[in-house]
Motif scaffolding. Sequence first.
Motif, PDB file in Angstrom:
ATOM      1  N   ILE A 118      -4.117   1.264  15.379  1.00  0.00           N
ATOM      2  CA  ILE A 118      -5.396   1.820  14.935  1.00  0.00           C
ATOM      3  C   ILE A 118      -5.259   3.311  14.660  1.00  0.00           C
ATOM      4  CG2 ILE A 118      -7.774   2.262  15.654  1.00  0.00           C
ATOM      5  CD1 ILE A 118      -7.653  -0.445  17.115  1.00  0.00           C
ATOM      6  N   SER A 119      -4.512   4.047  15.510  1.00  0.00           N
ATOM      7  CA  SER A 119      -4.399   5.481  15.257  1.00  0.00           C
ATOM      8  C   SER A 119      -3.593   5.733  13.990  1.00  0.00           C
ATOM      9  CB  SER A 119      -3.766   6.193  16.449  1.00  0.00           C
ATOM     10  OG  SER A 119      -2.430   5.805  16.604  1.00  0.00           O
ATOM     11  N   MET A 120      -2.567   4.922  13.721  1.00  0.00           N
ATOM     12  CA  MET A 120      -1.805   5.105  12.483  1.00  0.00           C
ATOM     13  C   MET A 120      -2.723   4.911  11.280  1.00  0.00           C
ATOM     14  SD  MET A 120      -0.238   3.445   9.770  1.00  0.00           S
ATOM     15  CE  MET A 120       0.155   1.746  10.130  1.00  0.00           C
ATOM     16  N   ILE A 121      -3.509   3.839  11.299  1.00  0.00           N
ATOM     17  CA  ILE A 121      -4.370   3.550  10.149  1.00  0.00           C
ATOM     18  C   ILE A 121      -5.458   4.610  10.021  1.00  0.00           C
ATOM     19  CG2 ILE A 121      -6.076   1.899   9.288  1.00  0.00           C
ATOM     20  CD1 ILE A 121      -4.248  -0.316  10.354  1.00  0.00           C
ATOM     21  N   ALA A 122      -6.065   4.996  11.145  1.00  0.00           N
ATOM     22  CA  ALA A 122      -7.171   5.948  11.076  1.00  0.00           C
ATOM     23  C   ALA A 122      -6.678   7.337  10.686  1.00  0.00           C
ATOM     24  CB  ALA A 122      -7.888   5.996  12.424  1.00  0.00           C
ATOM     25  N   LEU A 123      -5.569   7.794  11.275  1.00  0.00           N
ATOM     26  CA  LEU A 123      -5.076   9.132  10.942  1.00  0.00           C
ATOM     27  C   LEU A 123      -4.599   9.199   9.494  1.00  0.00           C
ATOM     28  CD1 LEU A 123      -3.125   9.948  14.222  1.00  0.00           C
ATOM     29  CD2 LEU A 123      -5.222  11.028  13.447  1.00  0.00           C
ATOM     30  N   ASN A 124      -4.166   8.074   8.955  1.00  0.00           N
ATOM     31  CA  ASN A 124      -3.774   8.042   7.545  1.00  0.00           C
ATOM     32  C   ASN A 124      -4.988   7.961   6.631  1.00  0.00           C
ATOM     33  OD1 ASN A 124      -1.068   8.262   7.899  1.00  0.00           O
ATOM     34  ND2 ASN A 124      -0.628   6.093   7.692  1.00  0.00           N
ATOM     35  N   GLY A 125      -6.160   7.873   7.208  1.00  0.00           N
ATOM     36  CA  GLY A 125      -7.367   7.805   6.387  1.00  0.00           C
ATOM     37  C   GLY A 125      -7.531   6.470   5.674  1.00  0.00           C
ATOM     38  N   LEU A 126      -6.901   5.430   6.191  1.00  0.00           N
ATOM     39  CA  LEU A 126      -7.050   4.104   5.587  1.00  0.00           C
ATOM     40  C   LEU A 126      -8.116   3.349   6.367  1.00  0.00           C
ATOM     41  CD1 LEU A 126      -3.286   3.239   5.151  1.00  0.00           C
ATOM     42  CD2 LEU A 126      -4.819   4.160   3.444  1.00  0.00           C
ATOM     43  N   PRO A 127      -8.758   2.373   5.825  1.00  0.00           N
ATOM     44  CA  PRO A 127      -8.666   1.925   4.427  1.00  0.00           C
ATOM     45  C   PRO A 127      -9.364   2.889   3.468  1.00  0.00           C
ATOM     46  CG  PRO A 127     -10.166   0.524   5.691  1.00  0.00           C
ATOM     47  CD  PRO A 127      -9.608   1.512   6.641  1.00  0.00           C
ATOM     48  N   MET A 128      -8.733   3.144   2.371  1.00  0.00           N
ATOM     49  CA  MET A 128      -9.271   4.063   1.377  1.00  0.00           C
ATOM     50  C   MET A 128      -9.349   3.344   0.028  1.00  0.00           C
ATOM     51  SD  MET A 128      -7.922   7.821   0.353  1.00  0.00           S
ATOM     52  CE  MET A 128      -8.284   8.534   1.945  1.00  0.00           C
ATOM     53  N   PRO A 129     -10.545   2.963  -0.377  1.00  0.00           N
ATOM     54  CA  PRO A 129     -10.668   2.144  -1.591  1.00  0.00           C
ATOM     55  C   PRO A 129     -10.339   2.918  -2.874  1.00  0.00           C
ATOM     56  CG  PRO A 129     -12.714   2.163  -0.303  1.00  0.00           C
ATOM     57  CD  PRO A 129     -11.831   3.196   0.282  1.00  0.00           C
ATOM     58  N   TYR A 130     -10.588   4.241  -2.865  1.00  0.00           N
ATOM     59  CA  TYR A 130     -10.320   5.005  -4.088  1.00  0.00           C
ATOM     60  C   TYR A 130      -9.458   6.206  -3.763  1.00  0.00           C
ATOM     61  CZ  TYR A 130     -10.879   8.055  -8.067  1.00  0.00           C
ATOM     62  OH  TYR A 130     -10.613   8.853  -9.135  1.00  0.00           O
ATOM     63  N   HIS A 131      -8.472   6.468  -4.579  1.00  0.00           N
ATOM     64  CA  HIS A 131      -7.718   7.707  -4.440  1.00  0.00           C
ATOM     65  C   HIS A 131      -7.279   8.171  -5.821  1.00  0.00           C
ATOM     66  CE1 HIS A 131      -4.670  10.624  -3.223  1.00  0.00           C
ATOM     67  NE2 HIS A 131      -5.386  10.718  -2.114  1.00  0.00           N
ATOM     68  N   PRO A 132      -7.342   9.506  -6.087  1.00  0.00           N
ATOM     69  CA  PRO A 132      -7.043   9.989  -7.439  1.00  0.00           C
ATOM     70  C   PRO A 132      -5.665   9.591  -7.953  1.00  0.00           C
ATOM     71  CG  PRO A 132      -7.991  11.749  -6.101  1.00  0.00           C
ATOM     72  CD  PRO A 132      -7.821  10.583  -5.205  1.00  0.00           C
ATOM     73  N   VAL A 133      -4.650   9.495  -7.074  1.00  0.00           N
ATOM     74  CA  VAL A 133      -3.300   9.236  -7.604  1.00  0.00           C
ATOM     75  C   VAL A 133      -3.216   7.918  -8.360  1.00  0.00           C
ATOM     76  CG1 VAL A 133      -2.020  10.651  -5.974  1.00  0.00           C
ATOM     77  CG2 VAL A 133      -2.506   8.276  -5.405  1.00  0.00           C
ATOM     78  N   PHE A 134      -4.125   6.993  -8.057  1.00  0.00           N
ATOM     79  CA  PHE A 134      -4.069   5.707  -8.776  1.00  0.00           C
ATOM     80  C   PHE A 134      -4.504   5.864 -10.232  1.00  0.00           C
ATOM     81  CE2 PHE A 134      -4.280   4.080  -4.386  1.00  0.00           C
ATOM     82  CZ  PHE A 134      -3.159   3.279  -4.413  1.00  0.00           C
ATOM     83  N   ASN A 135      -5.072   7.046 -10.587  1.00  0.00           N
ATOM     84  CA  ASN A 135      -5.443   7.269 -11.990  1.00  0.00           C
ATOM     85  C   ASN A 135      -4.231   7.489 -12.884  1.00  0.00           C
ATOM     86  OD1 ASN A 135      -8.160   7.121 -11.407  1.00  0.00           O
ATOM     87  ND2 ASN A 135      -8.317   9.312 -10.939  1.00  0.00           N
ATOM     88  N   VAL A 136      -3.095   7.817 -12.271  1.00  0.00           N
ATOM     89  CA  VAL A 136      -1.899   8.094 -13.073  1.00  0.00           C
ATOM     90  C   VAL A 136      -1.372   6.791 -13.655  1.00  0.00           C
ATOM     91  CG1 VAL A 136       0.472   8.909 -12.962  1.00  0.00           C
ATOM     92  CG2 VAL A 136      -1.319  10.096 -11.687  1.00  0.00           C
ATOM     93  N   PRO A 137      -1.240   6.717 -14.980  1.00  0.00           N
ATOM     94  CA  PRO A 137      -0.697   5.481 -15.551  1.00  0.00           C
ATOM     95  C   PRO A 137       0.740   5.273 -15.073  1.00  0.00           C
ATOM     96  CG  PRO A 137      -1.358   7.053 -17.272  1.00  0.00           C
ATOM     97  CD  PRO A 137      -1.510   7.740 -15.970  1.00  0.00           C
ATOM     98  N   GLY A 138       1.056   4.060 -14.725  1.00  0.00           N
ATOM     99  CA  GLY A 138       2.413   3.761 -14.254  1.00  0.00           C
ATOM    100  C   GLY A 138       2.615   4.047 -12.786  1.00  0.00           C
ATOM    101  N   PHE A 139       1.531   4.449 -12.085  1.00  0.00           N
ATOM    102  CA  PHE A 139       1.697   4.773 -10.664  1.00  0.00           C
ATOM    103  C   PHE A 139       2.008   3.531  -9.838  1.00  0.00           C
ATOM    104  CE2 PHE A 139       0.148   5.708  -6.345  1.00  0.00           C
ATOM    105  CZ  PHE A 139       0.915   6.824  -6.080  1.00  0.00           C
ATOM    106  N   GLU A 140       1.707   2.344 -10.373  1.00  0.00           N
ATOM    107  CA  GLU A 140       1.984   1.129  -9.594  1.00  0.00           C
ATOM    108  C   GLU A 140       3.480   1.003  -9.267  1.00  0.00           C
ATOM    109  OE1 GLU A 140       0.671   1.043 -12.603  1.00  0.00           O
ATOM    110  OE2 GLU A 140       2.020  -0.066 -13.915  1.00  0.00           O
TER     111      GLU A 140
END
Lengths: 180, 468
Positions: A118-140
């Motif tokens: 739980i601390s790993m997930i929470a400190l990482n700020g997950l779950p995070m449904p949106y993040h700007p880096v996913f806007n980069v084409p080819g980021f997958e």
Amino acid sequence: MATPSLYGLMAEFDNAEAIVKATHRAHEEGFMDMDAYTPFPVEEVMEYVSPHNTGVPLFVLIGGVTGALSGFILQMIAMTIDYPLNVGGRPPNITGWPSFIPITFESGILLAAFSAVISMIALNGLPMPYHPVFNVPGFERASQDRFFLCIEASDPKFDPNRTRQFLQSLGPQRVVEVEP
Amino acid sequence: MQRDERLQSSEAIIGPGQTYSGITDKISGIPLTDLSKTPRGWIVGFAIAFVLLMMYLISIIWLFARGTGIWGLNIPVAWGFAIINFVWWIGIGHAGTLISAILLLFQQKWRNSINRMAEAMTLFAVACAGMYPILHLGRPWLFYWLIPYPNTMGMWPQFRSPLAWDVFAISTYGTVSLLFWLIGLIPDFAIIRDRSTGIRRVIFSFLSLGWRSSSRHWHRYEMAYLLLAGLSTPLVVSVHSIVSLDFAVAQVPGWHVTVFPPYFVAGAVFSGFAMVVTLMIPLRRWYGLQNFFTMKHFDNMAKVMLVTGSIVFYGYLMEVFFGWYSANEFEQYMVLNRMIGPYAPYYWALILINGLLTQLLWIKFFRQNLPVLFVLSIIFNVGMWLERFVIVITSLHRDFLPSSWDLYIPTFWDWSLYIGSFGLFFSLFFLFIRFLPMINIFEMSLLKFEEDEKEHKLQQAAATSAAD
């Protein structure tokens, strides 16, 4: 300071050695707010990008101690105060403590393990449904076979033009702007 | 040069000529296969497992309707197949944790390609195991009385009983194994999300929690994973030790032995590795995973089986020795009864399999010949089942008073519940290999990166020494 229309600048590399060199250079250059996106954990990169303590071990320690203590106290209360009963010659008082150890141990481990996850997930700020880096084409491909270095606009040394030039000098496949 | 090639073929833990995208394609391709293109072998296998699962369900329904009298239980043998199968399944589970946690701490890189599958095996085996004590309760609908909670009856579980320790050990073990497995899956869920479209993408987006492969996240992830491995290591040892205390704390002849905890743990690892080998050999062939499950893996696992099998054999010898050395007539009779009593064939089969057949693994030919290893691994699991049968049944059926002696004869429902539990195990396992990546994708990429770096350094060293 950052313009609100930009999250940062991202450079794409096609091998792990290049991202190690690139983060090393960016670290020497004095950038603080940067992150690398790699398909697997690369130790050298993590050292530059996230030099601080992760915070997870402290939570695990607290969780483990809390779990063990509460397991032990629960048994002591139940077996010596609430309903003392002599079974199998194991005395119903504090001297019977050895037979409480297995459950103390198990409950300590249980809570420590939950704390780790739980601390790993929470400190990482997950779950995070949106993040700007996913806007980069080819980021997958960041999860598969490409390596990205993103210098964020919040960094005090960030300057759209000079940072772009710096990233270009690292020999990336391409440099792109990350929209917020 | 020739020597290098030979080293590669028998020592490599990942096949030659791999690329990151090749690894990802190969492993994630299996769960990403279109539903209509499911391999026919999978459908047939799943159908068989599902039929067995229905048999399991019917056995449970009949048990609930009629009670434990449908089994061959009697007094003195109040612990029959339910406890034998419980210990057997939980033992099988131990290999998964050993591979994922203990081998991680020892930095055994070869574990990376088998840990996901072994952990799944652990989870499903613990599920099978956990059912038996509950079904054996007599009033299984009251199983929650085992959990301490404030209640109007003013009752507590008996915390000084190994049976109550068992509840905590098994439930903690199942939960921690599940956490370990799930946290390992998060980055792989992200890979599947990034490679899929439509509804599958939506599902895996949720499951991946928005994982974005950030190095800051990796840093914490690695720390949490390492700590979980550190926690699981003493846990897995404690679980089978506590299971063995169910027996060792009692005063029944043949159970009251101090060697039980280490000998049970070794037996658990032995049967678990045998099960991993049993599962891996067909998977390797059907899905063409020769590059990920190499001969090195089978060689190493056979060596683990050899070591743990020999420890178990030492335990058998010690049981005989203790029986004699105790100078206790009940212990002495118990040993004699095992060797020449009504269950003697089981005992001698056990000695033959776990004591003598394991010694074949000293020879490299047997460790690296997959058909032989496959057959041996199944025989070893039969052997470990016989071990639990001998411990539970021969000790109980003739204890202190000859007037209370009786034989235990398993009934149809004993067998159907046992064979049916394979249905539960294999149904879950078939679903797992169909819908989730059965090999840890990111760890395989990491392994390739590290192997490349090692080779790079070797080449550099060779170049500098040549220059000198």
